[in-house]
Design an enzyme around this catalytic site. Structure first.
Site, mmCIF file in Angstrom:
data_model
loop_
_atom_site.group_PDB
_atom_site.id
_atom_site.type_symbol
_atom_site.label_atom_id
_atom_site.label_comp_id
_atom_site.label_asym_id
_atom_site.label_seq_id
_atom_site.Cartn_x
_atom_site.Cartn_y
_atom_site.Cartn_z
ATOM 1 N N GLY A 1 0.838 -1.198 0.000
ATOM 2 C CA GLY A 1 0.000 0.000 0.000
ATOM 3 C C GLY A 1 0.870 1.245 0.000
ATOM 4 N N ASP B 1 4.298 -9.906 6.762
ATOM 5 C CA ASP B 1 3.584 -10.865 5.903
ATOM 6 C C ASP B 1 4.461 -11.509 4.826
ATOM 7 O OD1 ASP B 1 1.412 -9.956 7.352
ATOM 8 O OD2 ASP B 1 0.814 -8.496 5.842
ATOM 9 N N MET C 1 -1.093 -14.383 11.459
ATOM 10 C CA MET C 1 -1.255 -13.249 10.535
ATOM 11 C C MET C 1 -0.693 -13.588 9.154
ATOM 12 S SD MET C 1 -0.600 -9.808 12.714
ATOM 13 C CE MET C 1 -1.940 -9.076 13.660
ATOM 14 N N LEU D 1 0.432 -9.934 18.935
ATOM 15 C CA LEU D 1 1.726 -10.258 19.550
ATOM 16 C C LEU D 1 2.743 -10.619 18.469
ATOM 17 C CD1 LEU D 1 2.464 -13.584 19.902
ATOM 18 C CD2 LEU D 1 0.544 -13.424 21.473
HETATM 19 P P1 ATP Z 1 0.931 -3.577 5.446
HETATM 20 O O1 ATP Z 1 1.306 -4.573 4.381
HETATM 21 O O2 ATP Z 1 1.643 -3.829 6.709
HETATM 22 O O3 ATP Z 1 -0.542 -3.376 5.603
HETATM 23 P P2 ATP Z 1 0.976 -1.307 3.712
HETATM 24 O O4 ATP Z 1 2.045 -0.338 3.342
HETATM 25 O O5 ATP Z 1 0.485 -2.203 2.619
HETATM 26 O O6 ATP Z 1 1.503 -2.141 4.957
HETATM 27 P P3 ATP Z 1 -1.530 0.177 3.694
HETATM 28 O O7 ATP Z 1 -2.399 0.563 4.836
HETATM 29 O O8 ATP Z 1 -2.095 -0.638 2.604
HETATM 30 O O9 ATP Z 1 -0.235 -0.511 4.361
HETATM 31 O O10 ATP Z 1 -0.946 1.518 3.039
HETATM 32 C C1 ATP Z 1 -0.256 2.492 3.820
HETATM 33 C C2 ATP Z 1 -0.540 3.875 3.321
HETATM 34 O O11 ATP Z 1 -0.097 4.009 1.961
HETATM 35 C C3 ATP Z 1 -2.004 4.254 3.247
HETATM 36 O O12 ATP Z 1 -2.539 4.617 4.502
HETATM 37 C C4 ATP Z 1 -1.956 5.452 2.310
HETATM 38 O O13 ATP Z 1 -1.490 6.607 2.965
HETATM 39 C C5 ATP Z 1 -0.897 4.992 1.298
HETATM 40 N N1 ATP Z 1 -1.579 4.428 0.138
HETATM 41 C C6 ATP Z 1 -2.076 3.190 -0.024
HETATM 42 N N2 ATP Z 1 -2.690 3.050 -1.206
HETATM 43 C C7 ATP Z 1 -2.603 4.262 -1.812
HETATM 44 C C8 ATP Z 1 -3.064 4.803 -3.064
HETATM 45 N N3 ATP Z 1 -3.753 4.063 -3.923
HETATM 46 N N4 ATP Z 1 -2.771 6.085 -3.331
HETATM 47 C C9 ATP Z 1 -2.064 6.850 -2.478
HETATM 48 N N5 ATP Z 1 -1.626 6.416 -1.282
HETATM 49 C C10 ATP Z 1 -1.878 5.148 -0.957
#
Ligand code: ATP
Length: 326
Positions: A107, A131, A173, A257
């Site tokens: 993300g 993960d 998880m 945890l």
């Molecule tokens: P994890 O795998 O641990 O969940 P992650 O980086 O995938 O980590 P997300 O919550 O999916 O976690 O994304 C983190 C942040 O990245 C989001 O809160 C947002 O600020 C940004 N983000 C995610 N998708 C988008 C998008 N399509 N456009 C812009 N920003 C994004």
């Protein structure tokens, strides 16, 4: 070369043990190369709010062994909007930050990639998630520690399961992926492992367990990945309870945890390497790429690939789990 003078670093998305070691790796590598470093607090939210603090070498002393992240992490909806990203850009310009290291999951890399399509300040990613589900890297920061936490917990459950002849469904998880469940299951000698990558496995459970029972097993441990289609450990236990009427069935959800604790040696070393590589990538004018580890070597993977392509589990490891549970 040599354009970068000041870099920012942030952690985003879910926290993972080893993120601090990566922050340290980034900071010390930058200082070694004569760059200034700004810590950006609370992930992308900190970019939007200009929540910046300079990091010196001593700022990252005594953190390599600590879980969590000293920069804090966050999910930030505003960064998903063009207005939010423009604010972030303006703040970076104001602070004269020439490049940003984003430690997070897919993300976070999606956000970083979109930002780099719109603006000229390069972002480089470091894979940080327990993960291990990011394409293009064999390893993500925090996975090894979380895996060891799973193993420690399941070993304890095994003791009580054996004492009472119980069947335990243990949920671990992993988001949509089964890496923690698969490796955790093999490492603890689980009787069965249920992961999203292998469909319909819950239906084979009776057969798998009955095979084991011809050897009179005193306990059964079934590891279930949280992202499994059947609805996690509670869902599966409910579905199969009629098949196992003779058992005392229990469900344990390991939960958060798995995210905590002091990072393992592997996580500390790999996070240090990846943090170092991310800064070197920025110095080399890279942008919109993630640094990864492939066969023990540092690789650069475009965000585009890292977020779009799916990392599958190694099916020979799935087969191994089946063989070992006969
Ligand atoms: P994890 O795998 O641990 O969940 P992650 O980086 O995938 O980590 P997300 O919550 O999916 O976690 O994304 C983190 C942040 O990245 C989001 O809160 C947002 O600020 C940004 N983000 C995610 N998708 C988008 C998008 N399509 N456009 C812009 N920003 C994004």
């Amino acid at each position: 070369m040599g354009k970068i003078k000041k870099i920012g670093v942030l952690t985003s998305g879910g926290d993972a043990p080893g993120m601090n070691a990566a922050i340290r790796g980034v900071t010390r590598t930058a200082i070694y190369n004569g760059l200034e470093v700004i810590g950006i607090r609370h992930g992308f939210q900190g970019l939007i709010n200009a929540n910046f603090k300079p990091l010196r070498s001593f700022s990252v002393s005594d953190i390599i062994q600590r879980g969590g992240t000293i920069l804090k992490t966050a999910r930030c909806e505003e960064f998903k909007t063009p207005e939010g990203r423009l604010k972030a850009y303006n703040n970076l310009k104001e602070e004269q930050i020439d490049g940003v290291v984003v430690i997070g999951g897919d993300g976070s890399f999606t956000g970083a990639r979109i930002f780099n399509e719109e603006f000229d300040i390069p972002f480089v990613g470091v894979p940080g998630t327990i993960d291990n589900d990011i394409y293009g890297t064999d390893y993500t920061i925090g996975y090894d520690t979380a895996l060891n936490t799973v193993v420690e917990a399941v070993d304890k459950i095994r003791d009580t399961a054996s004492a009472h002849n119980r069947m335990f469904f243990v949920e671990v998880m992993g988001a949509e992926a089964g890496f923690l469940a698969l490796f955790g299951g093999i490492a603890t000698g689980a009787e069965a492992i249920i992961i999203p990558e292998i469909k319909g496995e819950a239906r084979n459970l009776k057969k798998m367990i009955e095979t084991g029972n011809t050897r009179k097993k005193s306990s059964n441990i079934i590891i279930v990945a949280e992202g499994d289609e059947e609805g996690g450990a509670f869902g599966i236990a409910e579905k199969v309870k009629d098949d196992f009427k003779d058992y005392d069935i229990r469900v344990t959800v390991l939960g958060h945890l798995q995210r905590g604790g002091s990072p393992s040696a592997i996580d500390r070393v790999n996070a240090s390497r990846l943090g170092n590589a991310a800064v070197e990538a920025l110095i080399d004018d890279q942008k919109s790429v993630m640094v990864g580890l492939s066969n023990g070597e540092i690789t650069l993977v475009p965000f585009r690939k890292a977020v779009k392509l799916h990392k599958d589990v190694n099916h020979s490891i799935v087969e191994l789990a089946r063989i070992l549970s006969v």
